[in-house]
Design an enzyme around this catalytic site. Structure first.
Site, PDB file in Angstrom:
ATOM      1  N   THR A  60     -71.611  -5.442 -56.146  1.00  0.00           N
ATOM      2  CA  THR A  60     -71.015  -4.765 -57.301  1.00  0.00           C
ATOM      3  C   THR A  60     -69.853  -3.882 -56.840  1.00  0.00           C
ATOM      4  O   THR A  60     -69.453  -3.910 -55.673  1.00  0.00           O
ATOM      5  CB  THR A  60     -72.086  -3.973 -58.083  1.00  0.00           C
ATOM      6  N   LYS A  64     -66.537  -6.338 -54.500  1.00  0.00           N
ATOM      7  CA  LYS A  64     -66.525  -7.764 -54.851  1.00  0.00           C
ATOM      8  C   LYS A  64     -65.389  -8.537 -54.179  1.00  0.00           C
ATOM      9  O   LYS A  64     -65.518  -9.745 -53.943  1.00  0.00           O
ATOM     10  CB  LYS A  64     -66.444  -7.946 -56.373  1.00  0.00           C
ATOM     11  N   ASN A  85     -69.913 -11.973 -56.086  1.00  0.00           N
ATOM     12  CA  ASN A  85     -70.970 -11.062 -56.516  1.00  0.00           C
ATOM     13  C   ASN A  85     -72.358 -11.541 -56.087  1.00  0.00           C
ATOM     14  O   ASN A  85     -73.362 -10.911 -56.412  1.00  0.00           O
ATOM     15  CB  ASN A  85     -70.929 -10.832 -58.032  1.00  0.00           C
ATOM     16  N   ASP A 101     -70.735 -14.178 -61.914  1.00  0.00           N
ATOM     17  CA  ASP A 101     -70.228 -13.382 -63.043  1.00  0.00           C
ATOM     18  C   ASP A 101     -69.573 -14.266 -64.101  1.00  0.00           C
ATOM     19  O   ASP A 101     -69.767 -14.064 -65.303  1.00  0.00           O
ATOM     20  CB  ASP A 101     -69.198 -12.354 -62.562  1.00  0.00           C
ATOM     21  N   GLY A 124     -58.072  -4.024 -67.428  1.00  0.00           N
ATOM     22  CA  GLY A 124     -58.488  -3.775 -66.052  1.00  0.00           C
ATOM     23  C   GLY A 124     -58.190  -4.976 -65.168  1.00  0.00           C
ATOM     24  O   GLY A 124     -58.138  -6.118 -65.643  1.00  0.00           O
ATOM     25  N   GLY A 127     -62.276  -6.562 -59.472  1.00  0.00           N
ATOM     26  CA  GLY A 127     -62.991  -7.780 -59.103  1.00  0.00           C
ATOM     27  C   GLY A 127     -63.648  -8.493 -60.268  1.00  0.00           C
ATOM     28  O   GLY A 127     -63.622  -9.726 -60.360  1.00  0.00           O
ATOM     29  N   TYR A 205     -72.984  -1.832 -69.726  1.00  0.00           N
ATOM     30  CA  TYR A 205     -74.275  -2.017 -70.382  1.00  0.00           C
ATOM     31  C   TYR A 205     -75.028  -0.700 -70.566  1.00  0.00           C
ATOM     32  O   TYR A 205     -76.081  -0.672 -71.201  1.00  0.00           O
ATOM     33  CB  TYR A 205     -75.136  -3.007 -69.591  1.00  0.00           C
ATOM     34  N   GLY A 226     -72.413  -5.657 -71.913  1.00  0.00           N
ATOM     35  CA  GLY A 226     -72.530  -6.571 -70.782  1.00  0.00           C
ATOM     36  C   GLY A 226     -73.945  -6.937 -70.371  1.00  0.00           C
ATOM     37  O   GLY A 226     -74.121  -7.607 -69.348  1.00  0.00           O
TER      38      GLY A 226
END
Length: 243
Positions: A60, A64, A85, A101, A124, A127, A205, A226
């Site tokens: 994470t 990544k 990941n 991912d 953004g 990664g 999340y 997420g």
């Protein structure tokens, strides 16, 4: 011998992965454990790799991309994405990097899509955003990155106006803005131009409903966090480790 799996990251006191896999191992009565490997520097991975009990790792923020140069092999999809990941250790303790991912994102996004969605904004450029871009390519959704420091072919937040928001019906937040405990933060986009045909996808999340999502809902947009992506990528990780 107990098999060890874990999460590689920095400042990962709270970990979805550790909770998810620990519950899975207990429920399925597996002789495995899942640990957090909280690294101040990616170089510390060398020491972790020496532990032959470790069979697989998730990766994470912020490692990544940095982790790639420490791996022995790279799966073709992870190589194309440019981010890892999932790490699997084979019988010779060779490390192989994968990306799950993109799979988690793709499968969790599909139920939300509508026929008006042809273009997406990716907020953004870290990664995680690379896996999102790979997934959108395969869904034939054109995308543009939005960055505070845009490169060529990227937009800045100041560029976002009514025309762009109307054109790009899918907006994905790949930034940490709004993550607990800083729940009042959110990406600076012109929310007033959103419609019921828009989909706002937040990779965050925790909390389960971010300010980014709430602002979308106020305009009738579909929103999701997420969590489903995390569950799907976690199960994909487990499949990779055990294939």
């Amino acid at each position: 011998m107990i098999k060890i799996y874990g999460l590689l990251g920095r400042d990962i006191g709270y970990s979805f992965s550790r909770n998810y896999f620990s519950e899975k191992f207990e429920k399925e009565n597996l002789d495995c454990q899942y640990n957090n490997f909280d690294l101040k520097h990616i170089e510390e991975l060398r020491q972790i790799k020496e532990n032959t009990s470790i069979k697989g790792l998730n990766v994470t923020i912020p490692y990544k991309e940095d982790v790639i140069s420490y791996l022995d092999h790279l799966d073709p999809i992870a190589k194309e994405i440019g981010a890892v990941n999932v790490i699997k250790f084979d019988e010779n303790q060779q490390s192989i990097g994968y990306n799950s991912d993109y799979y988690g994102f793709t499968e969790s996004l599909k139920p939300l899509l509508n026929k008006t969605i042809k273009k997406a904004l990716i907020l953004g450029t870290g990664g995680a955003s690379k896996a999102i871009a790979y997934a959108l390519d395969r869904l034939n959704i054109h995308y543009t990155f939005v960055s505070r420091n845009p490169d060529f072919n990227e937009l800045s937040y100041n560029d976002l106006d009514e025309d762009i928001i109307r054109e790009y019906k899918l907006i994905i937040n790949c930034t940490p803005l709004g993550t607990h405990p800083n729940v009042d933060y959110y990406p600076d986009i012109p929310y007033e131009h959103l419609t019921k045909n828009h989909v706002l996808y937040d990779l965050i999340y925790n909390p389960d409903q971010t300010t980014f999502m709430k602002k979308g809902q106020e305009k009738g947009a579909k929103t999701t966090n997420g969590l489903q992506m995390l569950i799907l990528q976690a199960e994909k990780s487990w499949k990779i480790w055990n294939d």
